[in-house]
Structure formats: C-alpha cells, structure tokens
Design an enzyme around this catalytic site. Sequence first.
Site: not given
Length: 396
Positions: A8, A15, A89, A178, A206-209, A238, A282, A330-331, A382
């Site tokens: 990625n 990554k 990716r 996504h 549901l992450g940063n994006g 965003r 957090r 989400g996790e 992913e």
Amino acid sequence: MSVIMSLNSGSSSCKFQLYTMPAETVICSGIFERIGLPEGVYSMEFNGSKISETLPLPNHQTAIQILLKLLVDHGVVTSLDDLAGIGHRVVHGGEKYEHSVVFDEEVANDIEMLCDLAPLHNPANLLGYKVLKELLPNTLQVAVFDTAFHQTMDKVSFMYPIPLEYYDQYKIRKYGFHGTSHLYVTQRAREILGEEKSRRLICCHLGNGGSLSAVLDGHCINTSMGFTPLAGIMMGTRSGDIDPSIMAYLAQKEGLSVAQITDICNKKSGILGISKVSSDMRDIEAAIAEGNENADLARKMYVQRVAMTIGSYIAQLGGCDAILFTAGIGENSVPIRQLVIEYISEAFSIKLDVEANQKRRQEVLISTTDSKIAVMVIPTNEELMIARDTYSLYQH
Ligand code: AMP
C-alpha cells in the site's frame, strides 16, 4: 509455495505484508513512513523479530530499494526471484475496473488518468508500481482497486441528480471506496453465518475515513462514499455529506478558493472540526469522560449519521440479516457500537449483547440470540485480499 507481497504505497508511507500462498501465512510485515521528509523511519516484523531504523528516505524509490534489500538480508526471501507477485492497493479504478488486474503500462495509464479524481492516493499508488517495475521488471504486479467492489451498484444508486451530460462528459457518479475491506468483511460474514443467513448485509467500515455499504447476495448495491472519499458519513477530519451550497457560501464569506474550502472539508472538519479536540475517537472518548461538550456533540453527530445510513440501507435491502463493524473505530470502540445499535434498536428490533460488545479487535457476535438482526465485529484484512487476488492472477 509462493511468496506474495501486498503493498500500500501512500503519499508519504509504504505499508507492506508478505504472505506464503496458498497457506496465507504472514511471513513479514512493516511500514516505511515519513518518505520525503528530512528524517524517515521504517519498522519491519519477521520470524518473531522486530527491527526499526530512522534514516533518510528522500523518495519512494529509496524506500522500496531498502525494503527489497532488507527482505534478502534478513532471509525473509532467499532471493528476490522468490517473489511470485506484488499486489498494489489502488484507490481509484474508475468505471473500467470491476476486478483486480495484472498491472501493466495500459493499467498504469488508466490510473494516471484517474489521478484527478483521487489526487492524494492514485499518484502514490502508481509510484509504487513504477519503482517496482524498474527494480523487478519480470515480477508479476497486480492492481487491486478500492472502487472495484462497488461497481455492481445500479445506475439508480450511483447517479447524481445533476445534468446528465456531466456523467457522459466527466464520469461524475458515485464510485465508493474501501471496497477491498467491504469485500473481505462481507465475505467473511457469509462464511461465518452461512449464505442463507447473510443475504442482506450492511458493512460499517469505521476508521479515520469511514464508509458503509449495503450488500445483497455478496454484491454491493449501495455505499456511502461517492465521487470522492469526502462523501457519506462524518469522519475523523472529513465532513461527509453537507449541503453543497455551504462551500460556495463559505468561499464568498471567507474569501477562500474552492481548493481551500475543499481542504477545510477534507482536513479540518468531521470529528476534529466539531470537537476541536482531535480526529481520533480515543481522544474523543477521553474528552467526553472529562465532560467536554464539543466532544460529546461530535460523537452524537457521528453516531446519528452512521445509524441513519444503516436505516436507509435496511430500506434499500428490504430488511437486513447482519450489520458488521470493522476498521479502527468499528473494531475497537465499544461505546460507538453500543450507541449506534441503541439508536436503531427500537425501530429494527435489534438487541445488543452488552457483554460480548466489550471485546475488541476480534471476530465476535455482539447481538443476542433473539435480536432480529445479527450484529458482528469482523476485523478487516485488506492486505490479505490483495494477496489473494495477486496469487489468483499469478496462477492463471
Ligand atoms: P483506521 O483508519 O481503520 O486505522 O482507524 C483509525 C482510527 O480508529 C483512529 O483514528 C481512532 O479514531 C480509531 N481507534 C483506534 N483504536 C481505538 C480504540 N481503542 N478506541 C476507539 N477508537 C479507536
């Protein structure tokens, strides 16, 4: 046994994860960060060891060269010929790419043409391919698109109600993002629940994006991100969906350019913009615990948007068998999952298993047995999807 690398390549990071296939065993993973800044850093895990180093990483070329050398020096691969394929990716594949494809010059040209639509991502994704094509010209490279999974949406769902010629001329439509994550998580749900009990799925990435998708019999029928990843639910920085007139109004009032307003909507809005605390859930949770009202408002707005999107997808799917939570929030966020489900529990007879919902970062059913809709947490993967597609094209 074949070694596949999933890569990625972002604007300032790279990554990577190496798998042996078909066993799908991770043999190495890591990240190069701060590429292009005065001081870069990498970390890499393999065979029970973890190494990291701060060093100059002037560009992606240097980072990837170092990565390949590290893989051989540390015996992750005996030689670079062991690499059967590299999967990239790619954020935007436009309308053309419904599946992963062998990454060649034609694909590279198409991705280049789409840089306009994903200026933060596509150029960096492309760079990863170009560097590796030069360093390993004979190794298979594969492009895996974030947009591909959403290509099954019908025109009713993907068209915007603006003059038709803008679709014909500029391909302005909903693409969704996504997709690799939505595909992995919904496939996993179908494996766990069985196909009959997972015909109508709603996946909440549901992450940063963040984006949600409605999936019928394994095919995406709607998703919340749009022409760009700015649309849909409120996100870390965003805005998600807002009245489009706000942009013109603000531009006029503040004397800002369209690019500046777009930047505000992308980088200074969302949870950060409302809470004035942080874009990270957090920090928001900690601030709420200390009585911060802006943080509380930001979280309530976030929850409402996720819940209302779920509600609209239940309508489009004609019901729902399971709601799935994935990605960083989400996790991990017990309160977000609880608040979202509480918001819709009465309308849709969903019952949360409060104790099961305490779990983080693992596959778990968090609804009770008498809930009308199952609710699950499924950590996304992913990288594995990229490795699978790459291996599959390698075999053909
Ligand atoms: P991602 O983009 O999927 O990597 O998700 C990153 C986001 O997940 C962070 O910005 C946080 O908002 C959120 N996150 C990660 N860990 C936690 C946690 N333990 N509790 C709440 N939110 C979390």
